[in-house]
Design a protein around this motif. Structure first.
Motif, PDB file in Angstrom:
ATOM      1  N   UNK A   2       7.948  -6.717  -2.127  1.00  0.00           N
ATOM      2  CA  UNK A   2       8.839  -6.858  -3.274  1.00  0.00           C
ATOM      3  C   UNK A   2       8.385  -8.002  -4.180  1.00  0.00           C
ATOM      4  N   UNK A   3       8.051  -9.145  -3.575  1.00  0.00           N
ATOM      5  CA  UNK A   3       7.574 -10.291  -4.365  1.00  0.00           C
ATOM      6  C   UNK A   3       6.281  -9.931  -5.091  1.00  0.00           C
ATOM      7  N   UNK A   4       5.378  -9.262  -4.399  1.00  0.00           N
ATOM      8  CA  UNK A   4       4.111  -8.866  -5.023  1.00  0.00           C
ATOM      9  C   UNK A   4       4.341  -7.929  -6.202  1.00  0.00           C
ATOM     10  N   UNK A   5       5.281  -6.991  -6.049  1.00  0.00           N
ATOM     11  CA  UNK A   5       5.581  -6.059  -7.134  1.00  0.00           C
ATOM     12  C   UNK A   5       6.145  -6.794  -8.354  1.00  0.00           C
ATOM     13  N   UNK A   6       7.002  -7.782  -8.105  1.00  0.00           N
ATOM     14  CA  UNK A   6       7.590  -8.552  -9.199  1.00  0.00           C
ATOM     15  C   UNK A   6       6.543  -9.430  -9.888  1.00  0.00           C
ATOM     16  N   UNK A   7       5.563  -9.889  -9.129  1.00  0.00           N
ATOM     17  CA  UNK A   7       4.478 -10.653  -9.745  1.00  0.00           C
ATOM     18  C   UNK A   7       3.621  -9.742 -10.609  1.00  0.00           C
ATOM     19  N   UNK A   8       3.307  -8.573 -10.083  1.00  0.00           N
ATOM     20  CA  UNK A   8       2.409  -7.660 -10.792  1.00  0.00           C
ATOM     21  C   UNK A   8       3.026  -7.090 -12.053  1.00  0.00           C
ATOM     22  N   UNK A   9       4.336  -6.858 -12.055  1.00  0.00           N
ATOM     23  CA  UNK A   9       4.945  -6.283 -13.264  1.00  0.00           C
ATOM     24  C   UNK A   9       5.415  -7.347 -14.264  1.00  0.00           C
ATOM     25  N   UNK A  10       5.152  -8.609 -13.959  1.00  0.00           N
ATOM     26  CA  UNK A  10       5.459  -9.678 -14.900  1.00  0.00           C
ATOM     27  C   UNK A  10       6.850 -10.268 -14.789  1.00  0.00           C
ATOM     28  N   UNK A  11       7.665  -9.755 -13.849  1.00  0.00           N
ATOM     29  CA  UNK A  11       9.038 -10.254 -13.733  1.00  0.00           C
ATOM     30  C   UNK A  11       9.077 -11.723 -13.333  1.00  0.00           C
ATOM     31  N   UNK A  12       8.257 -12.128 -12.372  1.00  0.00           N
ATOM     32  CA  UNK A  12       8.267 -13.520 -11.944  1.00  0.00           C
ATOM     33  C   UNK A  12       7.872 -14.453 -13.083  1.00  0.00           C
ATOM     34  N   UNK A  13       6.871 -14.045 -13.861  1.00  0.00           N
ATOM     35  CA  UNK A  13       6.450 -14.871 -14.998  1.00  0.00           C
ATOM     36  C   UNK A  13       7.564 -14.998 -16.024  1.00  0.00           C
TER      37      UNK A  13
END
Length: 282
Positions: A254-265
């Motif tokens: 889940x964390x990796x997906x959020x990083x990849x789609x730009x959500x974490x940024x």
């Protein structure tokens, strides 16, 4: 953010599930608690509920107004984003409080996930699981509002003032690399705070999460005057999970997906850049 931990695997007996939930295998909760999994295969302490822990109190900008259920603040927002990736609605997230020290030491846990700026270390991995990191810290420069360094806007300007850091830390390594002066060293961050408060130094370098805490709760009139652009060697902050949790892989995904789609940024920009306005020292 140092903590010692000893390795121990925590087991618990599974209990019979209701018709809506299948029997779970392994559990990492308390002696009488058992994880159960729903139809989606996600295993949690309470069927259909994701229990997330944070500190008490929890400080801005990680959690606003000490109310994680509001979803306001960087870590509160990240928790809800991860919960959504796991298939939990906002009203299926339950918050509890846990101390920093006990969260990363062996023993029963009454939560599924825990986030309160835990940095990933090999020592802590002996006692708990970590997800992949949701944030890599930068190094910040803090001072008091009446310090001669309070208004600096660049590394060159900072070099004109006496700067300190904790010896042997990432903060010291970055300060030593960025500044031409000989950086004053202290045995601990507490010693550096005392030196700053007494005027022995004009500013000191520390990781950004600690800078938020110290200027908000410990240093009278404390201010963050900027951060270094280079985040190499910065601490990686991640979710903590009970040792050998069945959720660890799913939370990492889940964390990796959020990083990849730009959500974490986007969340970092909203809560750690725009909201607190920490300029980069050029």
């Amino acid at each position: 953010m140092n903590s010692s931990s000893l390795s121990r695997r925590i087991g618990a007996l599974a209990v019979a599930s209701t018709a809506a939930f299948a029997l779970a295998g392994c559990a990492s909760g308390g002696d009488d608690a058992a994880e159960q999994s729903g139809d989606d295969g996600i295993t949690t302490l309470t069927p259909g509920i994701l229990t997330v822990a944070t500190g008490e109190p929890a400080y801005t900008p990680w959690v606003e107004d000490d109310d994680p259920a509001s979803g306001e603040g960087f870590e509160a927002a990240v928790a809800y984003a991860v919960a959504e990736e796991l298939g939990f609605a906002d009203d299926e997230v339950e918050w509890v409080r846990a101390s920093f020290e006990t969260s990363v030491t062996p023993g029963p846990k009454d939560w599924d996930l825990n986030l309160q700026q835990f940095s990933v270390t090999e020592e802590r991995k002996n006692a708990v699981d970590f997800s992949s990191p949701y944030y890599t810290t930068s190094q910040a420069v803090i001072a008091t509002a009446d310090s001669p360094a309070a208004d600096v806007g660049s590394v060159a300007e900072l070099d004109e003032h006496k700067v300190g850091a904790s010896v042997g830390s990432t903060s010291y390594a970055i300060a030593d690399a960025e500044l031409e002066q000989e950086v004053a060293t202290f045995n601990s961050n507490e010693d550096a705070v005392l030196a700053l408060s007494s005027g022995q130094i004009d500013a000191f370098v520390i990781d950004l999460p600690s800078a938020f805490y110290l200027t908000g709760a410990e240093i009278d009139g404390g201010v963050i005057i900027g951060q270094f652009a280079d985040t190499s060697g910065g601490d990686e902050l991640a979710f903590v999970l009970p040792k050998d949790s069945e959720l660890t892989g799913a939370v990492t995904d889940a964390v990796d997906a959020l990083r990849e789609d730009g959500t974490l940024a986007e969340l970092e920009q909203e809560w750690l850049a725009d909201a607190v306005d920490v300029p980069v020292l050029d």
